[in-house]
Scaffold this motif. Structure first.
Motif, mmCIF file in Angstrom:
data_model
loop_
_atom_site.group_PDB
_atom_site.id
_atom_site.type_symbol
_atom_site.label_atom_id
_atom_site.label_comp_id
_atom_site.label_asym_id
_atom_site.label_seq_id
_atom_site.Cartn_x
_atom_site.Cartn_y
_atom_site.Cartn_z
ATOM 1 N N ILE A 162 0.861 -1.195 0.000
ATOM 2 C CA ILE A 162 0.000 0.000 0.000
ATOM 3 C C ILE A 162 0.894 1.239 0.000
ATOM 4 O O ILE A 162 1.877 1.293 0.736
ATOM 5 N N ASP A 163 0.539 2.240 -0.806
ATOM 6 C CA ASP A 163 1.367 3.449 -0.880
ATOM 7 C C ASP A 163 0.951 4.518 0.135
ATOM 8 O O ASP A 163 1.785 5.112 0.797
ATOM 9 N N ALA A 164 -0.332 4.775 0.226
ATOM 10 C CA ALA A 164 -0.790 5.934 1.000
ATOM 11 C C ALA A 164 -0.826 5.625 2.497
ATOM 12 O O ALA A 164 -1.340 4.584 2.913
ATOM 13 N N TRP A 165 -0.283 6.556 3.299
ATOM 14 C CA TRP A 165 -0.264 6.381 4.755
ATOM 15 C C TRP A 165 -1.644 6.100 5.345
ATOM 16 O O TRP A 165 -1.800 5.189 6.168
ATOM 17 N N PRO A 166 -2.687 6.878 4.975
ATOM 18 C CA PRO A 166 -4.003 6.627 5.594
ATOM 19 C C PRO A 166 -4.513 5.207 5.311
ATOM 20 O O PRO A 166 -5.160 4.600 6.175
ATOM 21 N N LEU A 167 -4.207 4.683 4.111
ATOM 22 C CA LEU A 167 -4.671 3.333 3.771
ATOM 23 C C LEU A 167 -3.858 2.270 4.521
ATOM 24 O O LEU A 167 -4.383 1.229 4.915
ATOM 25 N N LYS A 168 -2.562 2.525 4.712
ATOM 26 C CA LYS A 168 -1.753 1.626 5.546
ATOM 27 C C LYS A 168 -2.358 1.562 6.952
ATOM 28 O O LYS A 168 -2.494 0.500 7.553
ATOM 29 N N MET A 169 -2.700 2.742 7.478
ATOM 30 C CA MET A 169 -3.224 2.826 8.833
ATOM 31 C C MET A 169 -4.581 2.144 8.936
ATOM 32 O O MET A 169 -4.882 1.476 9.937
ATOM 33 N N ALA A 170 -5.389 2.283 7.893
ATOM 34 C CA ALA A 170 -6.712 1.628 7.897
ATOM 35 C C ALA A 170 -6.544 0.107 7.962
ATOM 36 O O ALA A 170 -7.301 -0.581 8.662
ATOM 37 N N ALA A 171 -5.525 -0.419 7.263
ATOM 38 C CA ALA A 171 -5.277 -1.866 7.283
ATOM 39 C C ALA A 171 -4.806 -2.329 8.670
ATOM 40 O O ALA A 171 -5.210 -3.383 9.161
ATOM 41 N N ILE A 172 -3.959 -1.515 9.308
ATOM 42 C CA ILE A 172 -3.486 -1.850 10.667
ATOM 43 C C ILE A 172 -4.656 -1.853 11.641
ATOM 44 O O ILE A 172 -4.813 -2.773 12.458
ATOM 45 N N ASN A 173 -5.498 -0.825 11.550
ATOM 46 C CA ASN A 173 -6.656 -0.737 12.451
ATOM 47 C C ASN A 173 -7.623 -1.902 12.231
ATOM 48 O O ASN A 173 -8.182 -2.444 13.191
ATOM 49 N N ARG A 174 -7.809 -2.270 10.958
ATOM 50 C CA ARG A 174 -8.711 -3.389 10.647
ATOM 51 C C ARG A 174 -8.207 -4.667 11.327
ATOM 52 O O ARG A 174 -8.976 -5.391 11.956
ATOM 53 N N ARG A 175 -6.894 -4.909 11.225
ATOM 54 C CA ARG A 175 -6.335 -6.124 11.841
ATOM 55 C C ARG A 175 -6.480 -6.080 13.361
ATOM 56 O O ARG A 175 -6.927 -7.041 13.997
ATOM 57 N N LEU A 176 -6.101 -4.955 13.970
ATOM 58 C CA LEU A 176 -6.100 -4.877 15.442
ATOM 59 C C LEU A 176 -7.509 -4.916 16.017
ATOM 60 O O LEU A 176 -7.789 -5.672 16.959
ATOM 61 N N PHE A 177 -8.396 -4.104 15.452
ATOM 62 C CA PHE A 177 -9.698 -3.907 16.089
ATOM 63 C C PHE A 177 -10.775 -4.858 15.554
ATOM 64 O O PHE A 177 -11.591 -5.346 16.333
ATOM 65 N N ASP A 178 -10.775 -5.130 14.256
ATOM 66 C CA ASP A 178 -11.814 -6.005 13.698
ATOM 67 C C ASP A 178 -11.430 -7.477 13.814
ATOM 68 O O ASP A 178 -12.249 -8.307 14.198
ATOM 69 N N GLU A 179 -10.175 -7.803 13.457
ATOM 70 C CA GLU A 179 -9.792 -9.212 13.391
ATOM 71 C C GLU A 179 -9.238 -9.740 14.718
ATOM 72 O O GLU A 179 -9.591 -10.837 15.150
ATOM 73 N N LEU A 180 -8.379 -8.964 15.374
ATOM 74 C CA LEU A 180 -7.781 -9.442 16.628
ATOM 75 C C LEU A 180 -8.634 -9.080 17.853
ATOM 76 O O LEU A 180 -8.415 -9.607 18.940
ATOM 77 N N GLY A 181 -9.578 -8.163 17.668
ATOM 78 C CA GLY A 181 -10.568 -7.916 18.718
ATOM 79 C C GLY A 181 -10.166 -6.959 19.829
ATOM 80 O O GLY A 181 -10.794 -6.926 20.891
ATOM 81 N N TYR A 182 -9.118 -6.161 19.609
ATOM 82 C CA TYR A 182 -8.803 -5.124 20.608
ATOM 83 C C TYR A 182 -9.947 -4.122 20.641
ATOM 84 O O TYR A 182 -10.469 -3.743 19.589
ATOM 85 N N SER A 183 -10.327 -3.676 21.843
ATOM 86 C CA SER A 183 -11.418 -2.687 21.907
ATOM 87 C C SER A 183 -11.340 -1.894 23.204
ATOM 88 O O SER A 183 -10.710 -2.324 24.184
ATOM 89 N N GLY A 184 -11.988 -0.747 23.183
ATOM 90 C CA GLY A 184 -12.058 0.090 24.376
ATOM 91 C C GLY A 184 -12.981 -0.538 25.410
ATOM 92 O O GLY A 184 -14.082 -0.983 25.077
ATOM 93 N N ASP A 185 -12.518 -0.592 26.651
ATOM 94 C CA ASP A 185 -13.325 -1.168 27.731
ATOM 95 C C ASP A 185 -14.235 -0.088 28.294
ATOM 96 O O ASP A 185 -13.913 0.573 29.274
ATOM 97 N N SER A 186 -15.383 0.086 27.666
ATOM 98 C CA SER A 186 -16.293 1.148 28.105
ATOM 99 C C SER A 186 -17.116 0.711 29.307
ATOM 100 O O SER A 186 -17.649 1.548 30.037
ATOM 101 N N GLU A 187 -17.199 -0.599 29.572
ATOM 102 C CA GLU A 187 -17.986 -1.072 30.717
ATOM 103 C C GLU A 187 -17.230 -0.876 32.031
ATOM 104 O O GLU A 187 -17.808 -0.477 33.036
#
Length: 281
Positions: free
Chosen positions: A61-86
């Protein structure tokens, strides 16, 4: 075999400048106070696995925002990291080993996970000590991409950032210059101190004075003579009946901050300490 990932010594940290103070290993050092059997190498390896699983995709991926979107997708959607709001104020949300184990955290601990993975992939992600809620930032062609790690890395636009800052600025909306200043990258030392301040707040609120004293003491290992930490450790020592320690810390606080808003009450505490019995632990 790779070299085992080792933790620094507490007494070495004050001498390191902000650029060489290691973020991950010091965050795990903070966690080891509470979890003495913590295996730092395990979490370094886990982070490396998170990064390596993405490397091919990120490099393509060339563009920084798209690189970051891929990192966020892996961390938050696939690996399940999330904010503990409870259980937002659960101390486990500040201890990085627990964040890796539970995939739950507060804004600053999730930001550290995000930053560590991004940086291992060559993406220069920084933390932002935003008032109220820690954020992350990435330089992009036309400015900054600012994201909220507590909400799955969601990007925040200028209007939302102004609104978020407003309650902390006496109800005033920050202009461009003020907002840019708030969005300056946080040093590793500032990030780690904020983690410890969060822990101190949680423990003091729960009258856990031993851990409150420890949290303030660790801040002083990072920034010796930091005024609030001196006061906080002194007050915790007072609660624990450690009068000489309390006297020492509060006297230094008063001496260094003659104009502090709580000066009258701190002087009164000192007078009581100096005239009372000197019971010591």
């Amino acid at each position: 075999m790779h070299d085992r990932f080792s933790l620094p010594e507490w007494n070495s940290l004050a001498h390191l400048d902000d650029d060489t103070l290691p973020l991950l290993s010091t965050a795990l050092l903070i966690a080891r106070d509470e979890y003495p059997a913590l295996d730092a190498d395990l979490y370094d390896t886990l982070l490396q696995e998170h990064a390596e699983s993405l490397r091919g995709e990120i490099d393509a991926i060339d563009a920084w925002p798209l690189k970051m979107a891929a990192i966020n997708r892996r961390l938050f959607d696939e690996l399940g990291y999330s904010g503990d709001s409870e259980e937002y104020y659960d101390p486990r949300n500040s201890y990085l080993n627990q964040v890796f184990e539970r995939r739950r955290g507060n804004p600053i601990s999730l930001a550290m996970v995000q930053m560590e993975v991004a940086r291992r992939l060559g993406v220069p992600l920084d933390g932002v000590s935003f008032p109220g809620h820690f954020l992350v930032r990435l330089p992009v062609d036309d400015g900054l991409l600012v994201m909220d790690p507590f909400n799955r890395g969601r990007p925040l636009d200028v209007d939302e950032l102004r609104e978020r800052a407003k309650p902390h600025l006496g109800g005033e909306l920050p202009d461009d210059g003020a907002l840019l200043h708030i969005l300056n990258p946080a040093s590793h030392r500032a990030i780690l101190v904020r983690v410890l301040r969060n822990l101190h707040g949680v423990y003091a609120e729960g009258d856990d004075w031993e851990r409150a004293a420890r949290s303030a003491d660790r801040i002083l290992k990072l920034t010796p003579d930091q005024p609030e930490a001196l006061r906080d450790r002194g007050l915790a020592y007072l609660e624990l009946g450690h009068r000489s320690g309390a006297r020492h810390d509060l006297a230094r606080y008063v001496q260094q901050n003659p104009k502090a808003s709580d000066m009258t009450s701190m002087r009164e505490r000192l007078v009581e300490l100096n005239t009372g019995s000197s019971r010591m632990h």
